[in-house]
Design an enzyme around this catalytic site. Structure first.
Site, PDB file in Angstrom:
ATOM      1  CB  SER A 145      -0.856  -0.033   1.269  1.00 32.51           C
ATOM      2  OG  SER A 145      -1.418   1.227   1.561  1.00 32.51           O
ATOM      3  CE1 TYR A 158      -5.142  -1.712   4.384  1.00 27.55           C
ATOM      4  CE2 TYR A 158      -3.894   0.291   3.988  1.00 27.55           C
ATOM      5  CZ  TYR A 158      -4.551  -0.825   3.506  1.00 27.55           C
ATOM      6  OH  TYR A 158      -4.595  -1.057   2.151  1.00 27.55           O
TER       7      TYR A 158
HETATM    8  P1  NAP Z   1     -11.846  -4.829  -1.052  1.00 24.32           P
HETATM    9  O1  NAP Z   1     -12.740  -4.621  -2.222  1.00 24.32           O
HETATM   10  O2  NAP Z   1     -12.316  -4.482   0.305  1.00 24.32           O
HETATM   11  O3  NAP Z   1     -11.285  -6.312  -1.095  1.00 24.32           O
HETATM   12  C1  NAP Z   1     -10.616  -6.898  -0.017  1.00 24.32           C
HETATM   13  C2  NAP Z   1     -10.655  -8.392  -0.164  1.00 24.32           C
HETATM   14  O4  NAP Z   1     -10.069  -9.022   0.982  1.00 24.32           O
HETATM   15  C3  NAP Z   1     -12.103  -8.893  -0.250  1.00 24.32           C
HETATM   16  O5  NAP Z   1     -12.154  -9.981  -1.115  1.00 24.32           O
HETATM   17  C4  NAP Z   1     -12.351  -9.303   1.178  1.00 24.32           C
HETATM   18  O6  NAP Z   1     -13.392 -10.187   1.324  1.00 24.32           O
HETATM   19  C5  NAP Z   1     -11.014  -9.943   1.490  1.00 24.32           C
HETATM   20  N1  NAP Z   1     -10.895 -10.215   2.902  1.00 24.32           N
HETATM   21  C6  NAP Z   1     -10.896  -9.339   3.919  1.00 24.32           C
HETATM   22  N2  NAP Z   1     -10.848  -9.984   5.097  1.00 24.32           N
HETATM   23  C7  NAP Z   1     -10.831 -11.309   4.810  1.00 24.32           C
HETATM   24  C8  NAP Z   1     -10.803 -12.502   5.588  1.00 24.32           C
HETATM   25  N3  NAP Z   1     -10.817 -12.474   6.923  1.00 24.32           N
HETATM   26  N4  NAP Z   1     -10.767 -13.692   4.944  1.00 24.32           N
HETATM   27  C9  NAP Z   1     -10.798 -13.743   3.602  1.00 24.32           C
HETATM   28  N5  NAP Z   1     -10.843 -12.665   2.813  1.00 24.32           N
HETATM   29  C10 NAP Z   1     -10.853 -11.457   3.418  1.00 24.32           C
HETATM   30  O7  NAP Z   1     -10.571  -3.937  -1.242  1.00 24.32           O
HETATM   31  P2  NAP Z   1      -9.405  -3.917  -2.316  1.00 24.32           P
HETATM   32  O8  NAP Z   1      -9.047  -2.510  -2.465  1.00 24.32           O
HETATM   33  O9  NAP Z   1      -9.723  -4.729  -3.523  1.00 24.32           O
HETATM   34  O10 NAP Z   1      -8.261  -4.607  -1.467  1.00 24.32           O
HETATM   35  C11 NAP Z   1      -7.404  -5.607  -1.981  1.00 24.32           C
HETATM   36  C12 NAP Z   1      -6.028  -5.423  -1.364  1.00 24.32           C
HETATM   37  O11 NAP Z   1      -5.470  -4.205  -1.857  1.00 24.32           O
HETATM   38  C13 NAP Z   1      -6.041  -5.299   0.158  1.00 24.32           C
HETATM   39  O12 NAP Z   1      -4.921  -5.957   0.705  1.00 24.32           O
HETATM   40  C14 NAP Z   1      -5.925  -3.790   0.359  1.00 24.32           C
HETATM   41  O13 NAP Z   1      -5.387  -3.468   1.604  1.00 24.32           O
HETATM   42  C15 NAP Z   1      -5.002  -3.441  -0.778  1.00 24.32           C
HETATM   43  N6  NAP Z   1      -4.975  -2.033  -1.170  1.00 24.32           N
HETATM   44  C16 NAP Z   1      -6.073  -1.403  -1.665  1.00 24.32           C
HETATM   45  C17 NAP Z   1      -5.972  -0.074  -2.031  1.00 24.32           C
HETATM   46  C18 NAP Z   1      -7.142   0.699  -2.586  1.00 24.32           C
HETATM   47  O14 NAP Z   1      -7.011   1.915  -2.793  1.00 24.32           O
HETATM   48  N7  NAP Z   1      -8.267   0.079  -2.852  1.00 24.32           N
HETATM   49  C19 NAP Z   1      -4.767   0.609  -1.916  1.00 24.32           C
HETATM   50  C20 NAP Z   1      -3.669  -0.060  -1.414  1.00 24.32           C
HETATM   51  C21 NAP Z   1      -3.777  -1.382  -1.057  1.00 24.32           C
HETATM   52  P3  NAP Z   1     -14.890  -9.644   1.657  1.00 24.32           P
HETATM   53  O15 NAP Z   1     -15.450  -9.126   0.375  1.00 24.32           O
HETATM   54  O16 NAP Z   1     -15.558 -10.858   2.175  1.00 24.32           O
HETATM   55  O17 NAP Z   1     -14.746  -8.575   2.701  1.00 24.32           O
END
Ligand code: NAP
Length: 253
Positions: A145, A158
């Site tokens: 991130s 986080y």
């Molecule tokens: P998201 O749409 O919230 O997706 C997060 C994913 O992680 C979802 O599939 C969620 O499942 C899963 N997850 C969370 N807790 C879990 C658990 N206990 N067991 C299994 N699965 C779990 O957000 P995203 O942005 O796509 O995030 C993906 C990754 O990118 C994450 O590591 C996030 O920190 C990172 N990231 C995102 C951004 C951004 O701007 N979006 C920036 C930097 C890094 P559920 O749908 O069931 O909750």
């Protein structure tokens, strides 16, 4: 032909957090490059399955809650049973909990750190052992991130966990590069997913963030495609322990 280096035909990729967001985007990208995809999530992945199949790929869903490391063996065994081998691991599942550091609770801390840090480490360890057993080497791609580099606002656990992802990626790469295991990470910038819904809904935060992104727009799940396929492929065989920012220039400011 250099483009052949990026092909993933015959490879098996395991992606966590596959039901939505960046994980879904990376499943589709890896499948488009030829990989068979195992999508791990705690809920139904039918939308991702459909998108992967439309891209000409094969998709296996494994339901697992990654707040605990217990499901790791089952994830690996299900992947091996379906496809006979594993080649690529993308540790994408992650969560964010917003609260001031002064009020942050142990429950909030543990829920974030267990998924974003502890499970990521033990997933890497389990897959590295399997790559060594196969004698094939393999790829590990962790999702970091901007808060692997910066402090962030109201997200102390986080920030801690994503800073750890950057450090663990280096530490594991140092140990496993000699086994042809590439451990790298992708640091997404500000991307349109559920993770950022709250700050996109806040008009002032949204405007401040947009103003700071040189590319002038939020990122999308499709923006992850090039980096994930590169790090999953032979094109990155001499790249170890590096975190690639896909951030519209955010870190360059
Ligand atoms: P998201 O749409 O919230 O997706 C997060 C994913 O992680 C979802 O599939 C969620 O499942 C899963 N997850 C969370 N807790 C879990 C658990 N206990 N067991 C299994 N699965 C779990 O957000 P995203 O942005 O796509 O995030 C993906 C990754 O990118 C994450 O590591 C996030 O920190 C990172 N990231 C995102 C951004 C951004 O701007 N979006 C920036 C930097 C890094 P559920 O749908 O069931 O909750």
């Amino acid at each position: 032909m250099v483009l052949d280096l990026f092909k993933l035909d015959g490879k098996v990729a395991v992606v966590t957090g596959a039901n939505t967001g960046l994980g879904q985007g990376m499943c589709v990208a890896l499948a488009s490059a030829g990989a068979k995809v195992v999508g791990v999530a705690r809920r139904d992945c039918s939308e991702t399955k459909q998108l992967v199949e439309e891209a000409g790929g094969e998709f296996l869903e494994v339901i697992a809650d990654l707040s605990d490391i217990k499901p790791i063996d089952d994830i690996l065994n299900a992947s091996l049973k379906a496809f006979g081998r594993v080649d690529i691991l993308v540790n994408n599942a992650g969560l964010i909990k917003r609260d001031d550091a002064i009020d942050y609770t142990v429950e909030e801390w543990d829920s974030v750190v267990s998924v974003n840090q502890k499970t990521v480490f033990f997933m890497c360890q389990a897959f590295a052992k399997q790559y060594m057993k196969q004698g094939t080497g393999g790829k590990i791609i962790n999702v970091a991130s901007m808060l692997s580099y910066q402090g962030g606002i109201r997200v102390p656990a986080y920030t801690a966990s994503k800073s750890a992802v950057l450090g663990m990626t280096r530490a594991m790469a140092n140990e496993w590069a000699k086994y042809n295991i590439n451990v790298n990470a992708i640091a997404p910038g500000y991307m349109v997913t559920n993770n950022t819904a709250a700050i996109r809904d806040d008009e002032d935060r949204n405007a401040a963030i947009l103003d700071r992104i040189p590319a002038g727009r939020w990122g999308t799940k499709e923006d992850m495609a090039g980096a994930v396929v590169w790090l999953a492929s032979d094109a990155s065989n001499y790249v170890h322990g590096f975190t690639v920012a896909v951030d519209g220039g955010w870190l360059a400011r």
